[in-house]
Design a protein around this motif. Structure first.
Motif, PDB file in Angstrom:
ATOM      1  N   GLY A 102       0.792  -1.228   0.000  1.00 29.82           N
ATOM      2  CA  GLY A 102       0.000   0.000   0.000  1.00 29.82           C
ATOM      3  C   GLY A 102       0.820   1.271   0.000  1.00 29.82           C
ATOM      4  O   GLY A 102       0.261   2.379  -0.092  1.00 29.82           O
ATOM      5  N   LEU A 103       2.131   1.165   0.099  1.00 22.86           N
ATOM      6  CA  LEU A 103       2.988   2.350   0.142  1.00 22.86           C
ATOM      7  C   LEU A 103       3.168   2.953  -1.253  1.00 22.86           C
ATOM      8  O   LEU A 103       3.001   2.261  -2.260  1.00 22.86           O
ATOM      9  N   ASP A 104       3.516   4.234  -1.304  1.00 25.46           N
ATOM     10  CA  ASP A 104       3.861   4.807  -2.605  1.00 25.46           C
ATOM     11  C   ASP A 104       5.219   4.253  -3.028  1.00 25.46           C
ATOM     12  O   ASP A 104       5.967   3.702  -2.208  1.00 25.46           O
ATOM     13  N   ASN A 105       5.550   4.404  -4.295  1.00 30.48           N
ATOM     14  CA  ASN A 105       6.731   3.731  -4.846  1.00 30.48           C
ATOM     15  C   ASN A 105       8.036   4.168  -4.185  1.00 30.48           C
ATOM     16  O   ASN A 105       8.940   3.350  -3.978  1.00 30.48           O
ATOM     17  N   ASP A 106       8.156   5.453  -3.856  1.00 31.12           N
ATOM     18  CA  ASP A 106       9.389   5.935  -3.235  1.00 31.12           C
ATOM     19  C   ASP A 106       9.605   5.305  -1.867  1.00 31.12           C
ATOM     20  O   ASP A 106      10.715   4.841  -1.546  1.00 31.12           O
ATOM     21  N   GLU A 107       8.546   5.287  -1.048  1.00 28.65           N
ATOM     22  CA  GLU A 107       8.684   4.698   0.274  1.00 28.65           C
ATOM     23  C   GLU A 107       8.864   3.188   0.172  1.00 28.65           C
ATOM     24  O   GLU A 107       9.622   2.590   0.939  1.00 28.65           O
ATOM     25  N   PHE A 108       8.177   2.583  -0.801  1.00 29.50           N
ATOM     26  CA  PHE A 108       8.329   1.147  -1.005  1.00 29.50           C
ATOM     27  C   PHE A 108       9.789   0.813  -1.329  1.00 29.50           C
ATOM     28  O   PHE A 108      10.344  -0.148  -0.805  1.00 29.50           O
ATOM     29  N   ARG A 109      10.426   1.611  -2.179  1.00 26.99           N
ATOM     30  CA  ARG A 109      11.820   1.367  -2.546  1.00 26.99           C
ATOM     31  C   ARG A 109      12.725   1.493  -1.326  1.00 26.99           C
ATOM     32  O   ARG A 109      13.631   0.670  -1.126  1.00 26.99           O
ATOM     33  N   GLN A 110      12.487   2.507  -0.510  1.00 29.01           N
ATOM     34  CA  GLN A 110      13.305   2.699   0.693  1.00 29.01           C
ATOM     35  C   GLN A 110      13.148   1.525   1.653  1.00 29.01           C
ATOM     36  O   GLN A 110      14.131   1.017   2.198  1.00 29.01           O
ATOM     37  N   ARG A 111      11.899   1.098   1.839  1.00 32.82           N
ATOM     38  CA  ARG A 111      11.648  -0.021   2.753  1.00 32.82           C
ATOM     39  C   ARG A 111      12.269  -1.314   2.223  1.00 32.82           C
ATOM     40  O   ARG A 111      12.790  -2.107   2.996  1.00 32.82           O
ATOM     41  N   MET A 112      12.199  -1.506   0.910  1.00 37.17           N
ATOM     42  CA  MET A 112      12.734  -2.722   0.317  1.00 37.17           C
ATOM     43  C   MET A 112      14.245  -2.775   0.473  1.00 37.17           C
ATOM     44  O   MET A 112      14.810  -3.817   0.842  1.00 37.17           O
ATOM     45  N   ALA A 113      14.899  -1.651   0.229  1.00 39.12           N
ATOM     46  CA  ALA A 113      16.351  -1.592   0.381  1.00 39.12           C
ATOM     47  C   ALA A 113      16.745  -1.862   1.828  1.00 39.12           C
ATOM     48  O   ALA A 113      17.719  -2.570   2.111  1.00 39.12           O
ATOM     49  N   SER A 114      15.972  -1.296   2.752  1.00 38.04           N
ATOM     50  CA  SER A 114      16.251  -1.493   4.174  1.00 38.04           C
ATOM     51  C   SER A 114      16.011  -2.933   4.589  1.00 38.04           C
ATOM     52  O   SER A 114      16.730  -3.482   5.427  1.00 38.04           O
ATOM     53  N   LEU A 115      15.002  -3.548   3.991  1.00 39.24           N
ATOM     54  CA  LEU A 115      14.660  -4.925   4.346  1.00 39.24           C
ATOM     55  C   LEU A 115      15.766  -5.893   3.952  1.00 39.24           C
ATOM     56  O   LEU A 115      16.075  -6.830   4.692  1.00 39.24           O
ATOM     57  N   ILE A 116      16.372  -5.668   2.805  1.00 41.15           N
ATOM     58  CA  ILE A 116      17.426  -6.569   2.336  1.00 41.15           C
ATOM     59  C   ILE A 116      18.659  -6.476   3.225  1.00 41.15           C
ATOM     60  O   ILE A 116      19.248  -7.491   3.601  1.00 41.15           O
ATOM     61  N   ALA A 117      19.052  -5.249   3.563  1.00 42.01           N
ATOM     62  CA  ALA A 117      20.229  -5.089   4.424  1.00 42.01           C
ATOM     63  C   ALA A 117      20.137  -3.750   5.120  1.00 42.01           C
ATOM     64  O   ALA A 117      19.990  -2.728   4.458  1.00 42.01           O
ATOM     65  N   ARG A 118      20.216  -3.758   6.429  1.00 41.07           N
ATOM     66  CA  ARG A 118      20.159  -2.498   7.152  1.00 41.07           C
ATOM     67  C   ARG A 118      21.271  -2.439   8.176  1.00 41.07           C
ATOM     68  O   ARG A 118      21.721  -3.452   8.698  1.00 41.07           O
ATOM     69  N   ASN A 119      21.710  -1.228   8.464  1.00 41.70           N
ATOM     70  CA  ASN A 119      22.818  -1.025   9.387  1.00 41.70           C
ATOM     71  C   ASN A 119      22.284  -0.422  10.678  1.00 41.70           C
ATOM     72  O   ASN A 119      21.654   0.627  10.662  1.00 41.70           O
ATOM     73  N   VAL A 120      22.532  -1.095  11.793  1.00 41.48           N
ATOM     74  CA  VAL A 120      22.080  -0.635  13.092  1.00 41.48           C
ATOM     75  C   VAL A 120      23.302  -0.452  13.976  1.00 41.48           C
ATOM     76  O   VAL A 120      24.060  -1.397  14.207  1.00 41.48           O
ATOM     77  N   GLU A 121      23.506   0.757  14.447  1.00 44.79           N
ATOM     78  CA  GLU A 121      24.662   1.064  15.294  1.00 44.79           C
ATOM     79  C   GLU A 121      25.975   0.602  14.633  1.00 44.79           C
ATOM     80  O   GLU A 121      26.848   0.006  15.258  1.00 44.79           O
ATOM     81  N   ASN A 122      26.066   0.874  13.316  1.00 44.55           N
ATOM     82  CA  ASN A 122      27.270   0.502  12.560  1.00 44.55           C
ATOM     83  C   ASN A 122      27.539  -0.999  12.562  1.00 44.55           C
ATOM     84  O   ASN A 122      28.656  -1.437  12.343  1.00 44.55           O
ATOM     85  N   ARG A 123      26.519  -1.781  12.837  1.00 49.63           N
ATOM     86  CA  ARG A 123      26.636  -3.240  12.769  1.00 49.63           C
ATOM     87  C   ARG A 123      25.652  -3.730  11.726  1.00 49.63           C
ATOM     88  O   ARG A 123      24.573  -3.179  11.568  1.00 49.63           O
ATOM     89  N   GLN A 124      26.008  -4.808  11.051  1.00 45.86           N
ATOM     90  CA  GLN A 124      25.156  -5.324   9.997  1.00 45.86           C
ATOM     91  C   GLN A 124      24.130  -6.300  10.559  1.00 45.86           C
ATOM     92  O   GLN A 124      24.469  -7.361  11.067  1.00 45.86           O
ATOM     93  N   ILE A 125      22.862  -5.919  10.514  1.00 46.47           N
ATOM     94  CA  ILE A 125      21.765  -6.823  10.880  1.00 46.47           C
ATOM     95  C   ILE A 125      21.097  -7.209   9.576  1.00 46.47           C
ATOM     96  O   ILE A 125      20.467  -6.377   8.922  1.00 46.47           O
ATOM     97  N   GLU A 126      21.211  -8.444   9.181  1.00 47.19           N
ATOM     98  CA  GLU A 126      20.842  -8.817   7.817  1.00 47.19           C
ATOM     99  C   GLU A 126      19.633  -9.736   7.737  1.00 47.19           C
ATOM    100  O   GLU A 126      19.454 -10.622   8.559  1.00 47.19           O
ATOM    101  N   ASN A 127      18.827  -9.475   6.720  1.00 47.94           N
ATOM    102  CA  ASN A 127      17.791 -10.417   6.328  1.00 47.94           C
ATOM    103  C   ASN A 127      18.398 -11.285   5.230  1.00 47.94           C
ATOM    104  O   ASN A 127      18.486 -10.876   4.084  1.00 47.94           O
TER     105      ASN A 127
END
Length: 299
Positions: A102-127
């Motif tokens: 249901g998100l617009d395309n820009d937010e969807f892209r941001q969420r998708m990129a974050s879902l694949i790999a996100r950095n938390v406190e300079n540590r890699q928490i990975e899906n």
């Protein structure tokens, strides 16, 4: 109702019952607002909070609501135990992406990129395990998913399952090659069932197999025929395919013989073979049966 929840997260039983009686989309909106409120309050109390700590505060606010159903409770628990659950399952990511539709395309892209790999406190928490059911997404969102998977080089992806991707076959092929190049140990599941695929498309898919990490290929309920089955069989020895579903594809004895011949090659890793509801007849069945004892097929 939101103001009542914000003021007092531990609601009386009657109010909790009223919230549970709301339509699911309204309940989900309330839960989201509670989480946002919890995060905002935590940041106001301590501006030095890291992103991970703010997310945990948000999850705790949600967990404090006694009205939370099982799905939300499990999600909150997972978030609270983020360090202990770095690997996110296929089904989890599939549901997350479905809920992002249901998100617009820009937010969807941001969420998708974050879902694949996100950095938390300079540590890699990975899906490391990504599952996508494209039937819930728009054409544009489907292409965004493939774009983000293609360009990701950070996350150590282990498994990606694409269920009926919405894009041109060339785009899907390019994504398979990019993912395989960036993540050599990746295992890819490709489901192109019920996709009006004929022998020409099957030949194009077969051409990609040697350079990709497709281990699970599902083409059931298409129309690849003998020519398509023969093209795929010819590339099996150069592929990593272990699960092959070619059921309901108008395959006859000729296609079955080609598959049977391929099974004898020592490089072929196929252990699961599904040819049900074709037209292989006695000749095709006999050809397959004669090679099974010398193949790696177990199912």
């Amino acid at each position: 109702i939101f103001m009542t929840i914000s003021a007092n997260p531990t609601l009386p039983p009657q109010q909790r019952h009223d919230i549970n009686s709301l339509p699911s989309e309204i309940g989900a909106h309330i839960f989201k607002k509670v989480m946002e409120s919890g995060m905002q309050e935590a940041r106001q109390n301590d501006p030095s909070l890291t992103p991970e700590q703010a997310v945990r505060a948000s999850a705790r606010a949600l967990a404090n609501l006694q009205s939370v159903n099982k799905v939300f409770r499990e999600w909150a628990q997972h978030t609270l135990n983020l360090d202990a659950n770095a690997d996110v399952s296929i089904e989890t990511t599939k549901n997350i992406i479905k809920n992002m539709a249901g998100l617009d395309n820009d937010e969807f892209r941001q969420r998708m990129a974050s879902l694949i790999a996100r950095n938390v406190e300079n540590r890699q928490i990975e899906n490391r395990h990504i599952g996508v059911d494209f039937s819930h997404l728009s054409q544009e969102q489907g292409e965004i998913v493939l774009d983000e998977l293609s360009k990701n080089t950070i996350s150590h992806l282990r498994t990606v399952v694409l269920h009926r991707p919405r894009a041109t076959l060339q785009k899907v092929a390019d994504t398979l090659l990019c993912m395989s190049q960036h993540h050599p140990k990746l295992q890819i599941g490709l489901d192109l069932s019920r996709n009006a695929i004929g022998d020409g498309e099957a030949t194009a898919i077969a051409a990609v197999l040697p350079q990709s990490n497709v281990t699970n290929l599902d083409l059931h309920d298409n129309d690849i025929g003998d020519a398509g089955a023969t093209a795929i069989a010819a590339k099996l020895s150069q592929s990593k395919v272990t699960n092959l579903n070619l059921s309901r594809n108008a395959i006859r004895a000729g296609g079955a013989r080609a598959i049977a011949t391929a099974l004898l090659q020592p490089e072929v890793e196929v252990t699961h073979l599904d040819l049900h509801d074709n037209h292989i007849g006695n000749a095709g069945a006999t050809a397959i049966a004669a090679k099974l004892s010398q193949s790696k097929v177990t199912n």
